[in-house]
Design a protein around this motif. Structure first.
Motif, PDB file in Angstrom:
ATOM      1  N   ALA A 127      84.189 -69.088 -19.479  1.00 36.30           N
ATOM      2  CA  ALA A 127      83.955 -70.126 -20.379  1.00 36.30           C
ATOM      3  C   ALA A 127      82.920 -71.039 -20.169  1.00 36.30           C
ATOM      4  N   THR A 128      83.074 -71.262 -18.825  1.00 33.97           N
ATOM      5  CA  THR A 128      81.733 -72.151 -18.182  1.00 33.97           C
ATOM      6  C   THR A 128      80.533 -71.389 -18.532  1.00 33.97           C
ATOM      7  N   ALA A 129      80.456 -69.980 -18.219  1.00 35.98           N
ATOM      8  CA  ALA A 129      78.960 -69.432 -18.386  1.00 35.98           C
ATOM      9  C   ALA A 129      78.575 -69.443 -19.671  1.00 35.98           C
ATOM     10  N   SER A 130      79.668 -69.082 -20.758  1.00 36.52           N
ATOM     11  CA  SER A 130      79.421 -68.929 -22.216  1.00 36.52           C
ATOM     12  C   SER A 130      78.780 -70.215 -22.546  1.00 36.52           C
ATOM     13  N   ALA A 131      79.546 -71.336 -22.373  1.00 33.31           N
ATOM     14  CA  ALA A 131      79.321 -72.706 -22.804  1.00 33.31           C
ATOM     15  C   ALA A 131      77.668 -73.104 -22.370  1.00 33.31           C
ATOM     16  N   VAL A 132      77.457 -72.542 -21.092  1.00 36.65           N
ATOM     17  CA  VAL A 132      75.884 -72.911 -20.740  1.00 36.65           C
ATOM     18  C   VAL A 132      74.951 -72.068 -21.579  1.00 36.65           C
ATOM     19  N   ASN A 133      75.370 -70.780 -21.829  1.00 35.97           N
ATOM     20  CA  ASN A 133      74.577 -70.019 -22.685  1.00 35.97           C
ATOM     21  C   ASN A 133      74.505 -70.624 -23.903  1.00 35.97           C
ATOM     22  N   TRP A 134      75.354 -71.072 -24.563  1.00 31.81           N
ATOM     23  CA  TRP A 134      75.401 -71.478 -25.972  1.00 31.81           C
ATOM     24  C   TRP A 134      74.552 -72.624 -26.063  1.00 31.81           C
ATOM     25  N   ILE A 156      69.743 -75.574 -28.037  1.00 30.39           N
ATOM     26  CA  ILE A 156      68.286 -76.510 -27.407  1.00 30.39           C
ATOM     27  C   ILE A 156      67.237 -75.587 -27.967  1.00 30.39           C
ATOM     28  N   VAL A 157      67.036 -74.302 -27.620  1.00 28.94           N
ATOM     29  CA  VAL A 157      66.153 -73.312 -28.240  1.00 28.94           C
ATOM     30  C   VAL A 157      65.951 -73.531 -29.659  1.00 28.94           C
ATOM     31  N   TYR A 214      67.997 -65.373 -32.742  1.00 29.18           N
ATOM     32  CA  TYR A 214      69.146 -64.485 -32.621  1.00 29.18           C
ATOM     33  C   TYR A 214      70.079 -65.157 -31.648  1.00 29.18           C
ATOM     34  N   PRO A 215      71.469 -65.099 -31.880  1.00 30.38           N
ATOM     35  CA  PRO A 215      72.410 -65.765 -31.312  1.00 30.38           C
ATOM     36  C   PRO A 215      72.795 -64.792 -29.879  1.00 30.38           C
ATOM     37  N   TRP A 216      71.896 -64.720 -29.051  1.00 31.12           N
ATOM     38  CA  TRP A 216      72.141 -64.093 -27.751  1.00 31.12           C
ATOM     39  C   TRP A 216      73.305 -64.004 -26.740  1.00 31.12           C
ATOM     40  N   PRO A 217      73.822 -65.333 -26.817  1.00 32.11           N
ATOM     41  CA  PRO A 217      74.920 -65.475 -25.900  1.00 32.11           C
ATOM     42  C   PRO A 217      75.970 -64.654 -26.028  1.00 32.11           C
TER      43      PRO A 217
END
Length: 143
Positions: free
Chosen positions: A94-101, A106-107, A116-119
């Motif tokens: 969940a933490t890694a997913s949230a950081v990626n999103w 921001i991008v 493209y939603p790469w997360p």
């Protein structure tokens, strides 16, 4: 030979009295300060009489049939290590997913083009593996 108050106490005798005092603290008969005072006196005691005076105002405790020991033997213990590991793995996901999103957002906000939603590629496979482990990795009774 019966123990008299003048007889010398062994380290094992002092350890038994210390264990009884710990149980009295757990049951609320002694405060932590009282326990610390008595524990210091336990290890300074030389005779059975000195040890007996430290517990004379407390009821006797049979250290072999403590409530915690009896209840833990009568019911099976859950495998807490597995549950804690599973919670930690889901928390990391969940933490890694949230950081990626957040990075993706921001991008997207800072660019003029749709990104493209790469997360999804980060969280998808990892989440699938965790889901399979959660569903099929539960405690299974072995015959």
């Amino acid at each position: 030979m019966a123990a008299t108050p003048e007889m010398r106490a062994s380290d094992g005798d002092r350890d038994r009295v210390a264990a009884a005092l710990r149980e009295h603290v757990a049951e609320g008969r002694l405060t932590v300060d009282e326990f610390n005072e008595r524990l210091a006196q336990v290890y300074e005691s030389r005779t059975y009489g000195e040890l007996a005076t430290l517990t004379s105002d407390l009821p006797d405790i049979d250290l072999h049939t403590l409530p915690a020991t009896v209840s833990s033997q009568s019911r099976p213990r859950p495998r807490r290590g597995t549950q804690a590991g599973l919670k930690a793995a889901w928390g990391a996901w969940a933490t890694a997913s949230a950081v990626n999103w957040v990075i993706w957002l921001i991008v997207v906000i800072s660019s003029v083009h749709w990104v493209y939603p790469w997360p999804l590629w980060v969280m998808g496979p990892w989440g699938a593996v965790l889901l399979v482990g959660t569903i099929f990795g539960r405690d299974q009774k072995r015959s």
